[in-house]
Design a protein around this motif. Sequence first.
Motif, PDB file in Angstrom:
ATOM      1  N   ALA A 185      -1.845  79.393   8.505  1.00  0.00           N
ATOM      2  CA  ALA A 185      -3.000  80.264   8.280  1.00  0.00           C
ATOM      3  C   ALA A 185      -2.972  81.450   9.235  1.00  0.00           C
ATOM      4  CB  ALA A 185      -4.296  79.471   8.444  1.00  0.00           C
ATOM      5  N   MET A 186      -2.573  81.180  10.478  1.00  0.00           N
ATOM      6  CA  MET A 186      -2.505  82.279  11.456  1.00  0.00           C
ATOM      7  C   MET A 186      -1.426  83.280  11.080  1.00  0.00           C
ATOM      8  SD  MET A 186      -3.031  80.464  15.081  1.00  0.00           S
ATOM      9  CE  MET A 186      -4.581  80.799  15.858  1.00  0.00           C
ATOM     10  N   LEU A 187      -0.264  82.782  10.662  1.00  0.00           N
ATOM     11  CA  LEU A 187       0.813  83.697  10.287  1.00  0.00           C
ATOM     12  C   LEU A 187       0.404  84.551   9.096  1.00  0.00           C
ATOM     13  CD1 LEU A 187       3.903  81.347  10.705  1.00  0.00           C
ATOM     14  CD2 LEU A 187       3.396  83.391  12.029  1.00  0.00           C
ATOM     15  N   ARG A 188      -0.308  83.931   8.169  1.00  0.00           N
ATOM     16  CA  ARG A 188      -0.772  84.696   7.005  1.00  0.00           C
ATOM     17  C   ARG A 188      -1.808  85.732   7.400  1.00  0.00           C
ATOM     18  NH1 ARG A 188      -1.591  79.956   2.427  1.00  0.00           N
ATOM     19  NH2 ARG A 188       0.573  79.935   1.698  1.00  0.00           N
ATOM     20  N   ALA A 189      -2.506  85.462   8.504  1.00  0.00           N
ATOM     21  CA  ALA A 189      -3.559  86.381   8.936  1.00  0.00           C
ATOM     22  C   ALA A 189      -3.020  87.545   9.758  1.00  0.00           C
ATOM     23  CB  ALA A 189      -4.617  85.630   9.747  1.00  0.00           C
TER      24      ALA A 189
END
Lengths: 215, 231
Positions: free
Chosen positions: B53-57
């Motif tokens: 989720a962080m990488l996508r953000a």
Amino acid sequence: MTRRDQREKHERDEQGRERELVERSQRGDRDAFNRLVEYYQAGAYALALRMVGDADAAADITQDAFFSAYRAIGSFRGSSFRAWLFRIVSNGCYDHFRAQARRPAVSLEAALEEDGDGDAYGHGSDWHMPKSLIDPTWDPERATLRGETIQRIEAAMQKLPPEQRLALILSDIQGLSYDEIARVMDTSLGTVKSRIARARAHMRGILLRQGEHFG
Amino acid sequence: MSRHPNDWEQQRERLSAYLDGELPPEERAALERHLPGCPECRRELEDYRTLRAMLRAVPMPALPRSFTLPATGAVPEPLPAQRNRPASARPRTRAERSSVARAAQALGGLVAVAGLLLFLTSALFGAPSGTASTAAGNYSSSYQPAIGPKSTDIAQSTHTGGPVGPGVATARPNEQHTPTGVAASPTIGTSTSKEPGRSETAPPLPIIGGGMLLGGAALFVAGTVARKRRD
């Protein structure tokens, strides 16, 4: 028409449009090729930047990749232009690493190190990655990150071996399927699965160690 | 105590692939039966979910410029990352091989033009002092490294092989031959003024010029043929 049908139709239309642009490019239509460039350049540049960590080098690699793609488009036969293009970009990134490895401070082995999970915390322990450790204000619902967190993620990415880094970027940043990643990296599905899993474990280890450092 | 003492590597892969929806149906079903009773696996999965989720953000970087091709004109070939590739590097592409042909074209063109100028100058104005020949000597040896020591021989033979006097031979050590390719252009004219003895001798400049013209033209043609074959 259901929403899913609509989505699938939209995807088919997109693929059809892309196929037409590719065919026109293959006949020497530079405008058609530039439409492809406009569509994919953000992703291509992001891929290069996340791989090599240097904006100027990433821009050169991206430009070279589009030149190469244009010159070689006659030989493109596959179904995914994106996978083909990203393969060219990642080859450019590897060339960049090899050129860097020629500098005395960095050995080629170190630059292309495959193993090394950095997973200092293993499994079965109490350590895991609470969101608050990384960014106390992070709200996954809003999905925005602080600048400092972004920097830490980017820095952690640079510590991954290139193969793991590439697999993780293609999966989690570019959103490619394992199948498409396998085509970009010219390897098997099993290897893709393994690299992504190791990349995730490795990233977690790096971020946790940094978190501890900052207290 | 871990429930996965022996197969944690594989279990981690399963969890990671499960997160991406890439597990085959039977393995997915088996994992979903396993998860409720395994806090270890649930924690690992949650960590991967958070990380993804962080990488996508992470926001997409701003494009520094447009990478579209110019509307007209030849598309430049990408430069190789380094000149000397290791044996383990990927095979040279067509673009990389044809860059040698392009270099031959460029070199040949330059030599031919220089030769033409020399020929015309010497033919119209008569043989000047040794300065022009020195310039030509420097020029030819500087611009012909791609064809190896032969280029230096050509330069030497134009000085010593033809009807030249001893003054040229003695002056040779003062000439600054720098066979380092195009960047050596600053050497043109640098050594010329330091050779007072050279004005007494009259090397056959028209012949030198003509030779350069023919040699350069031949190199240019060779490069062009090589490029045409590869395109």
